[in-house]
Write a protein that holds these residues in place. Structure first.
Motif, PDB file in Angstrom:
ATOM      1  N   GLY A   1     -21.344  -4.441  25.997  1.00  0.00           N
ATOM      2  CA  GLY A   1     -22.619  -4.150  26.628  1.00  0.00           C
ATOM      3  C   GLY A   1     -23.489  -5.371  26.885  1.00  0.00           C
ATOM      4  O   GLY A   1     -24.603  -5.244  27.394  1.00  0.00           O
TER       5      GLY A   1
ATOM      6  N   GLY B   1     -23.149  -7.562  29.083  1.00  0.00           N
ATOM      7  CA  GLY B   1     -23.307  -7.805  30.516  1.00  0.00           C
ATOM      8  C   GLY B   1     -22.149  -8.570  31.154  1.00  0.00           C
ATOM      9  O   GLY B   1     -22.305  -9.121  32.246  1.00  0.00           O
ATOM     10  N   LYS B   2     -20.971  -8.573  30.519  1.00  0.00           N
ATOM     11  CA  LYS B   2     -19.836  -9.343  31.033  1.00  0.00           C
ATOM     12  C   LYS B   2     -19.433  -8.910  32.445  1.00  0.00           C
ATOM     13  O   LYS B   2     -19.275  -9.744  33.332  1.00  0.00           O
ATOM     14  N   THR B   3     -19.243  -7.599  32.593  1.00  0.00           N
ATOM     15  CA  THR B   3     -18.781  -7.097  33.886  1.00  0.00           C
ATOM     16  C   THR B   3     -19.836  -7.342  34.963  1.00  0.00           C
ATOM     17  O   THR B   3     -19.520  -7.771  36.077  1.00  0.00           O
ATOM     18  N   SER B   4     -21.100  -7.108  34.600  1.00  0.00           N
ATOM     19  CA  SER B   4     -22.186  -7.335  35.566  1.00  0.00           C
ATOM     20  C   SER B   4     -22.287  -8.810  35.928  1.00  0.00           C
ATOM     21  O   SER B   4     -22.498  -9.156  37.096  1.00  0.00           O
TER      22      SER B   4
ATOM     23  N   ASP C   1     -34.518 -10.036  32.637  1.00  0.00           N
ATOM     24  CA  ASP C   1     -35.499  -9.163  33.319  1.00  0.00           C
ATOM     25  C   ASP C   1     -36.088  -8.129  32.365  1.00  0.00           C
ATOM     26  O   ASP C   1     -37.130  -7.537  32.649  1.00  0.00           O
TER      27      ASP C   1
ATOM     28  N   ASN D   1     -28.571 -10.511  35.537  1.00  0.00           N
ATOM     29  CA  ASN D   1     -27.501 -10.095  36.449  1.00  0.00           C
ATOM     30  C   ASN D   1     -28.035  -9.152  37.504  1.00  0.00           C
ATOM     31  O   ASN D   1     -27.616  -9.200  38.660  1.00  0.00           O
ATOM     32  N   THR D   2     -28.957  -8.291  37.096  1.00  0.00           N
ATOM     33  CA  THR D   2     -29.459  -7.294  38.038  1.00  0.00           C
ATOM     34  C   THR D   2     -30.359  -7.928  39.085  1.00  0.00           C
ATOM     35  O   THR D   2     -30.314  -7.573  40.258  1.00  0.00           O
TER      36      THR D   2
HETATM   37  N1  LIG Z   1     -31.605  -4.933  32.994  1.00  0.00           N
HETATM   38  C1  LIG Z   1     -30.397  -5.495  32.995  1.00  0.00           C
HETATM   39  N2  LIG Z   1     -29.325  -4.754  32.663  1.00  0.00           N
HETATM   40  C2  LIG Z   1     -28.112  -5.360  32.679  1.00  0.00           C
HETATM   41  C3  LIG Z   1     -27.947  -6.730  33.017  1.00  0.00           C
HETATM   42  N3  LIG Z   1     -26.636  -7.031  32.915  1.00  0.00           N
HETATM   43  C4  LIG Z   1     -26.010  -5.894  32.548  1.00  0.00           C
HETATM   44  N4  LIG Z   1     -26.891  -4.885  32.401  1.00  0.00           N
HETATM   45  C5  LIG Z   1     -26.607  -3.493  32.000  1.00  0.00           C
HETATM   46  O1  LIG Z   1     -26.056  -3.499  30.689  1.00  0.00           O
HETATM   47  C6  LIG Z   1     -25.030  -2.511  30.580  1.00  0.00           C
HETATM   48  C7  LIG Z   1     -23.725  -3.157  30.150  1.00  0.00           C
HETATM   49  O2  LIG Z   1     -23.326  -4.053  31.148  1.00  0.00           O
HETATM   50  P1  LIG Z   1     -21.804  -4.455  31.394  1.00  0.00           P
HETATM   51  O3  LIG Z   1     -21.801  -5.498  32.457  1.00  0.00           O
HETATM   52  O4  LIG Z   1     -20.959  -3.261  31.600  1.00  0.00           O
HETATM   53  O5  LIG Z   1     -21.459  -5.099  29.966  1.00  0.00           O
HETATM   54  P2  LIG Z   1     -20.029  -5.469  29.309  1.00  0.00           P
HETATM   55  O6  LIG Z   1     -19.673  -4.345  28.389  1.00  0.00           O
HETATM   56  O7  LIG Z   1     -20.298  -6.722  28.537  1.00  0.00           O
HETATM   57  O8  LIG Z   1     -19.068  -5.662  30.434  1.00  0.00           O
HETATM   58  C8  LIG Z   1     -24.945  -1.833  31.930  1.00  0.00           C
HETATM   59  O9  LIG Z   1     -25.705  -0.651  31.882  1.00  0.00           O
HETATM   60  C9  LIG Z   1     -25.553  -2.849  32.881  1.00  0.00           C
HETATM   61  O10 LIG Z   1     -26.146  -2.252  34.008  1.00  0.00           O
HETATM   62  C10 LIG Z   1     -29.117  -7.488  33.367  1.00  0.00           C
HETATM   63  O11 LIG Z   1     -29.098  -8.689  33.665  1.00  0.00           O
HETATM   64  N5  LIG Z   1     -30.310  -6.801  33.334  1.00  0.00           N
END
Ligand SMILES: Nc1nc2c(ncn2[C@@H]2O[C@H](COP(=O)(O)OP(=O)(O)O)[C@@H](O)[C@H]2O)c(=O)[nH]1
Ligand SMILES: [Mg+2]
Length: 261
Positions: free
Chosen positions: A12, A14-17, A173, A229-230
């Motif tokens: 969670g 933010g890796k994928t984002s 953010d 990321n957003t």
């Molecule tokens: N507000 C905000 N939410 C983010 C950001 N990056 C990721 N998220 C949210 O965090 C959650 C997990 O992100 P994801 O990229 O799936 O994380 P992963 O498990 O590390 O791949 C999702 O609901 C994303 O939308 C960011 O820069 N800002």
């Protein structure tokens, strides 16, 4: 040879984002990029991967077939990847991009902290240059002791994988006004941060302030780059940090045409 950017961090973070946002950043600056999804358990991804391990192993199917729980299935899936590694390697070799971004499984401890994770990465990356991006979620940066444990985990990831590393503070953010600046100031002042950590009454501290301060100085040798990321913010700085690692600092550019920054 391409440059590899390995995106790591707890579930969670933010890796994928970030993989998606960094891809957009690179390609919109005329830099050639490709993405490998190494997460066999991910359901939806916001990008179109050039290589997707789910074509080889699907953690959900492994769960169904074996009766394993999500963690067991993820471990089994990553282990199964090793038997397809030659095919994956060939696919990676056929990618023409200058930057190859690797999105890693959600549960980092099942990947980075087991031998298979580093075996898979080493097979795919070979002798090419690589940088790890270790993502630290801003949401967890609310207490000095949490900052300390995040930095320890970041260092621990470096110890496991050994690629030069940039730490990335994600989701900026979501931070209130002035909080980001406060955090960045803390990273600049290990002594002050050490004092806060040692005096954090809800944290258990086995070290004294001088020891923590010295340790923090070592933990803070990695750049920490804030991004959203957003909102797509912070990517100029992130790109610069990646380039410092990959191109060794002096030669700011890859073999590619001059990126328009
Ligand atoms: N507000 C905000 N939410 C983010 C950001 N990056 C990721 N998220 C949210 O965090 C959650 C997990 O992100 P994801 O990229 O799936 O994380 P992963 O498990 O590390 O791949 C999702 O609901 C994303 O939308 C960011 O820069 N800002
Ligand atoms: Mg993910």
């Amino acid at each position: 040879m391409p440059y590899f950017v390995v995106v790591l961090g707890t579930a969670g973070s933010g890796k994928t984002s970030l993989t998606s946002a960094l891809y957009t950043y690179l390609t919109s600056h005329q830099l050639d990029a490709a993405i490998i999804n190494l997460d066999p358990a991910v359901e939806e991804i916001p990008y179109d991967p050039d290589i997707d391990v789910r074509d080889y192993v699907d953690a959900r199917e492994v769960m169904r077939k074996t009766g394993l729980g999500p963690n067991g299935a993820l471990i089994a899936s990553i282990d199964m990847l090793i038997s397809n590694i030659q095919e994956l390697q060939d696919l990676v070799d056929s990618l023409k991009a200058n930057y190859i971004l690797i999105d890693t499984p959600g549960q980092m401890e099942l990947f980075a902290f087991r031998d298979t994770g580093s075996i898979v990465l080493r097979s795919l990356i070979g002798n090419a240059k690589a940088v790890s991006l270790y993502l630290m979620d801003s949401v967890h940066m609310t207490r000095s002791s949490n900052i300390f444990s995040s930095l320890l985990l970041a260092a621990s990831t470096y110890v496991r994988l050994g690629y030069p590393q940039v730490n990335v503070l994600t989701k900026t953010d979501l931070l209130g006004d002035g909080v980001l600046e406060e955090l960045l100031n803390m990273f600049e002042d290990p002594e002050a941060l050490a004092s806060m950590i040692v005096n954090d009454r809800e944290a258990s501290m086995i070290w004294g302030e001088t020891e923590v301060s010295q340790l923090l100085e070592k933990l803070l040798v990695f750049d920490i780059v804030p991004v959203s990321n957003t909102a797509g913010e912070g990517f100029d700085s992130l790109y610069a940090a990646i380039q410092r690692v990959l191109a060794g600092g002096e030669d700011y550019l890859t073999e590619e045409p001059n990126p328009v920054l």
